[in-house]
Design an enzyme around this catalytic site. Sequence first.
Site, PDB file in Angstrom:
ATOM      1  N   LYS A 109       5.519  32.317  48.913  1.00 15.82           N
ATOM      2  CA  LYS A 109       5.675  30.938  49.342  1.00 15.82           C
ATOM      3  C   LYS A 109       4.909  30.721  50.653  1.00 15.82           C
ATOM      4  CE  LYS A 109       7.623  30.993  52.649  1.00 15.82           C
ATOM      5  NZ  LYS A 109       7.137  31.598  53.921  1.00 15.82           N
TER       6      LYS A 109
ATOM      7  N   TYR B  63      12.177  27.413  53.956  1.00 15.56           N
ATOM      8  CA  TYR B  63      13.395  28.132  53.602  1.00 15.56           C
ATOM      9  C   TYR B  63      14.604  27.204  53.631  1.00 15.56           C
ATOM     10  CZ  TYR B  63      11.185  32.752  53.827  1.00 15.56           C
ATOM     11  OH  TYR B  63      10.409  33.861  53.591  1.00 15.56           O
TER      12      TYR B  63
END
Length: 437
Positions: free
Chosen positions: A183, A268
């Site tokens: 990511k 996150y």
Amino acid sequence: MLHSILDTLELPVERRHFLFRSTQTLLSAALIASMAGYETNASELLNPQNTSAAGPVDKISLPPLEAQTEQKKGPLPNPEPMEKRIGYAIVGLGHLALEQVLPSFGACEKSKITALVSGNRDKALTVAKQYGVSEKSIYDYQNFDSIKNNPDVDVVYIILPNCMHAEFTIRSAKAGKHVLCEKPMANTVAECEQMIKACEDAKRKLMIAYRIQYEPNNTEIKKMVREETYGKVKSIVAVNGQNIGDPSQWRLNKKLAGGGSLPDVGIYCLNTIRFLIGEEPVEVYAQITTDTADPRFKEVEDVVNFQLTFPGGLRAMCGTSYSHHQSRNYRVYAERAFFGMDPAFAYGGLQMHRSFAQDESEIYETPKRTAKNQFALEIDHMSDCVRTDKKPFTPGEEGLQDMKIIEALYLSARENRPVQLKKYEGKDLFRGSTPEK
């Protein structure tokens, strides 16, 4: 037994020597048997031929050493034989790969390292020796496409600067390899869509490495949220920030990183909250504060505070930064309790907490679960999906959705207004098959 003892003695043997040496042998045998109790069941000691007669078993189990009153440790690791494991090529040998991902393969049960890709051959040769990778399976970024001829590589794990994710996902798919990508998925929504299409066209799987969605503590909190263990959730607060160092690193380069703290660590907060709730936000609002006199922030943003509003009215307040002391936590506020994680997004040492009223007391708990390697869990899930032809739990569509929301957050900050998002009905719309426990 007597015959076997005699066979071990030198001849001729006097009677007193025989008695002394046979006693030694019997004592040694008893000691060995008692030590074996740490490794085998009593039935195996009494019937040592049982296992060999039946052949090797698929899994090993041992009786617990602790009483039933103690914390359960879970089953023993039972990794598959190396020849049956899914092979991975690790693309990029930077901090994350060397400090976290490569060592985590030691905790994998279904996966193994079979190739390395790096622009620094000397480094790659050293790492190959450390992890038992053949020199023939070392590639650079120019000859990477020849990886299609390596039957030992099933999956390519991309751990490169964000701007390279799309290129190497597309090249991997064309080479006939499945893709596990770090990511954020890419720098733009358009790149994410290209990655998904390339893997669909090649009939290859694409998974984004959202390790938090595979970690047991977070999965337990998701269960509490979804089942309303402590009543309806009213709000969520999440923070993920750090004090970043070297101004010349690629994360502070807009072209390479696509942005600053928001896509790197702020994601996150965004992705974990979406995971806990299962719904998609319908509105976002963001504000960005950056000291451009700081040499670290000539190109990318520093502090981002943002709000996510969900269909039922639930709001999540999030914060991220590249210039404050490391802080990684979130808290869920429900009707009868608050609970969450602190630290929440670190590579290890995660800690759950919860607080609720009980009679005249306020109970504050910090439940400790048996630690699991987050990287091993997500890697083995990808291996399981490749082997059983399942869609990964965090597929490309999950990464694309995050990128759409991040672009909306940037727009909100630029125009200083809330931005409406497409409304979706249902839960977990962008996720695939549930990981095995």
